[in-house]
Design a protein around this motif. Structure first.
Motif, mmCIF file in Angstrom:
data_model
loop_
_atom_site.group_PDB
_atom_site.id
_atom_site.type_symbol
_atom_site.label_atom_id
_atom_site.label_comp_id
_atom_site.label_asym_id
_atom_site.label_seq_id
_atom_site.Cartn_x
_atom_site.Cartn_y
_atom_site.Cartn_z
ATOM 1 N N VAL A 1 0.852 -1.185 0.000
ATOM 2 C CA VAL A 1 0.000 0.000 0.000
ATOM 3 C C VAL A 1 0.888 1.235 0.000
ATOM 4 O O VAL A 1 1.816 1.340 0.820
ATOM 5 C CB VAL A 1 -0.915 0.028 1.252
ATOM 6 N N ARG B 1 5.510 0.956 -5.974
ATOM 7 C CA ARG B 1 4.871 0.412 -7.170
ATOM 8 C C ARG B 1 5.825 -0.530 -7.895
ATOM 9 O O ARG B 1 5.425 -1.606 -8.370
ATOM 10 C CB ARG B 1 4.451 1.541 -8.107
ATOM 11 N N VAL C 1 -2.147 -1.383 -3.668
ATOM 12 C CA VAL C 1 -3.231 -0.453 -3.369
ATOM 13 C C VAL C 1 -2.602 0.937 -3.353
ATOM 14 O O VAL C 1 -1.914 1.314 -2.405
ATOM 15 C CB VAL C 1 -3.889 -0.769 -2.013
ATOM 16 N N ASP C 2 -2.825 1.684 -4.427
ATOM 17 C CA ASP C 2 -2.128 2.960 -4.599
ATOM 18 C C ASP C 2 -2.947 4.099 -3.987
ATOM 19 O O ASP C 2 -3.586 4.882 -4.688
ATOM 20 C CB ASP C 2 -1.872 3.210 -6.083
ATOM 21 N N VAL C 3 -2.910 4.174 -2.661
ATOM 22 C CA VAL C 3 -3.632 5.219 -1.936
ATOM 23 C C VAL C 3 -3.111 6.599 -2.318
ATOM 24 O O VAL C 3 -3.883 7.555 -2.460
ATOM 25 C CB VAL C 3 -3.507 4.979 -0.420
ATOM 26 N N GLU D 1 -4.624 7.555 -5.617
ATOM 27 C CA GLU D 1 -6.075 7.684 -5.497
ATOM 28 C C GLU D 1 -6.460 9.002 -4.827
ATOM 29 O O GLU D 1 -7.512 9.588 -5.131
ATOM 30 C CB GLU D 1 -6.636 6.507 -4.699
ATOM 31 N N ALA E 1 -10.277 5.493 -0.291
ATOM 32 C CA ALA E 1 -9.317 5.356 -1.387
ATOM 33 C C ALA E 1 -8.881 3.901 -1.546
ATOM 34 O O ALA E 1 -8.748 3.390 -2.665
ATOM 35 C CB ALA E 1 -8.109 6.253 -1.128
ATOM 36 N N PHE E 2 -8.662 3.225 -0.440
ATOM 37 C CA PHE E 2 -8.259 1.815 -0.437
ATOM 38 C C PHE E 2 -9.340 0.977 -1.129
ATOM 39 O O PHE E 2 -9.049 0.152 -2.017
ATOM 40 C CB PHE E 2 -8.062 1.363 1.015
ATOM 41 N N ARG F 1 -11.753 1.924 -3.175
ATOM 42 C CA ARG F 1 -11.890 2.256 -4.593
ATOM 43 C C ARG F 1 -10.778 1.611 -5.417
ATOM 44 O O ARG F 1 -11.010 1.154 -6.540
ATOM 45 C CB ARG F 1 -11.898 3.776 -4.783
ATOM 46 N N GLN F 2 -9.583 1.563 -4.875
ATOM 47 C CA GLN F 2 -8.480 0.917 -5.581
ATOM 48 C C GLN F 2 -8.746 -0.568 -5.803
ATOM 49 O O GLN F 2 -8.326 -1.140 -6.803
ATOM 50 C CB GLN F 2 -7.188 1.097 -4.790
ATOM 51 N N LEU F 3 -9.450 -1.181 -4.862
ATOM 52 C CA LEU F 3 -9.730 -2.617 -4.968
ATOM 53 C C LEU F 3 -11.062 -2.907 -5.657
ATOM 54 O O LEU F 3 -11.451 -4.066 -5.789
ATOM 55 C CB LEU F 3 -9.716 -3.262 -3.578
#
Length: 334
Positions: free
Chosen positions: A158, A188, A199-201, A204, A233-234, A236-238
């Motif tokens: 994350v 990343r 999970v790119d908080v 996001e 944000a977490f 939505r990423q998932l």
């Protein structure tokens, strides 16, 4: 049930074997993580009976006391008997995780808890050291991931949320966001190299362009409302941002307007309070540290009997009760 293990740790450090109930729990936890498989295609998904560990510094540690992310995950994966254990610790970095004398290292806790998934968030504290520390960050993160992979290959990386302007006489940490962006990029890259879910908080929430929503009141430490936005944000990423939409926009105190989701969150917070007191007891020196031989640590009638291990076991049914309540509340969500 999940191995709730702190008493075992305390007894082992004093050379005393675990009792029958603890031994049974440890055995079940070990069996639960036998031969774990990596995430297929590097895609995050939880399976029945998973034990998810959250690992990181202050942001992760604080998340257990607000409960937003865990509540959303409990709602998403309801019916699968998934349990969550927060091992966040203030000040932890990929470089070091100092603990009290005799306190078991993280790898021991992960093993005894039967952890099958580890969610890791690092980089925010490390980025305060500037870009000169980036290469060491990557090297030490690689080693830390190797250590975690000995427990399970199902690791999730994350990226951290952005810094913000502190206001008043506080330092303007928003000027450190470009440095943080470099650390996020390194995370990343690590995820790609290892084929791990990311999970790119950071991205996001806007990355270097982040302005709103406000996450902190001092530029660094997430408020309860900020934790809610990070959880959003977490999710939505998932790909399950619709759950966040149903919970509604949090108010200034992080409260969700949807009553059912808010009841679930509050129950998660109550469970985590028991868990925190169980795995990080204030009396650790007497439980498993350097004061286990003190007279006040033992029964005055029989000094071979220690007070505190048995006392700590009283947290186990409290945690289990709250987990049943969480499952029931999650199942009632539309």
């Amino acid at each position: 049930m999940l191995a709730l293990f702190l008493t075992v740790a305390g007894q082992s450090s004093a050379g005393e074997p675990p009792g029958p109930s603890q031994a049974k729990s440890v055995s079940k936890a070990t069996n639960a993580t036998a031969r774990p498989e990596p995430f297929p295609g590097g895609r995050f998904i939880l399976e029945r009976g998973d034990v998810v560990a959250f690992v990181g510094g202050a942001d992760i540690e604080a998340a257990q006391h607000t409960g937003h992310l865990e509540a959303l995950l409990a709602a998403k994966y309801r019916g699968l008997d998934v349990r969550f254990r927060n091992f966040g610790w203030e000040g932890d970095t990929v470089h070091a995780q100092p603990r009290d004398f005799g306190f078991p290292p993280l790898k021991v806790h992960l093993q005894r808890a039967g952890v099958s998934v580890i969610v890791l968030q690092f980089g925010r504290s490390e980025a305060l050291g500037g870009r000169n520390g980036l290469s060491v960050f990557v090297s030490d993160y690689q080693k830390f991931l190797d250590e975690c992979a000995r427990q399970t290959p199902r690791l999730v990386l994350v990226t951290p949320p952005p810094f913000e302007r502190g206001g008043g006489m506080l330092p303007d940490l928003s000027q450190r966001v470009p440095d943080l962006a470099e650390y996020a990029a390194a995370i990343r890259s690590l995820a790609r190299q290892r084929n791990l879910p990311l999970v790119d908080v950071f991205a996001e929430l806007g990355g270097t362009s982040h302005r709103e929503p406000r996450l902190t009141d001092n530029g660094l430490q997430l408020t309860t409302q900020g934790q809610a936005h990070v959880a959003r944000a977490f999710a939505r990423q998932l790909g399950f941002g619709e759950l966040v939409d149903r919970a509604g926009a949090p108010d200034a105190n992080g409260v969700w307007p949807d009553a059912a989701f808010e009841r679930l969150r509050q129950t998660v917070v109550a469970k985590n309070r028991h868990w925190f007191d169980y795995w990080r007891p204030q009396n650790w020196a007497f439980l498993g540290g350097d004061r286990t031989d003190q007279p006040s640590s033992r029964d005055y009638r029989n000094p071979n009997i220690r007070w505190f291990p048995a006392e700590m076991e009283k947290f186990v049914p409290l945690i289990e009760t709250k987990e049943r309540e969480i499952a029931e509340l999650a199942n009632k969500l539309p």
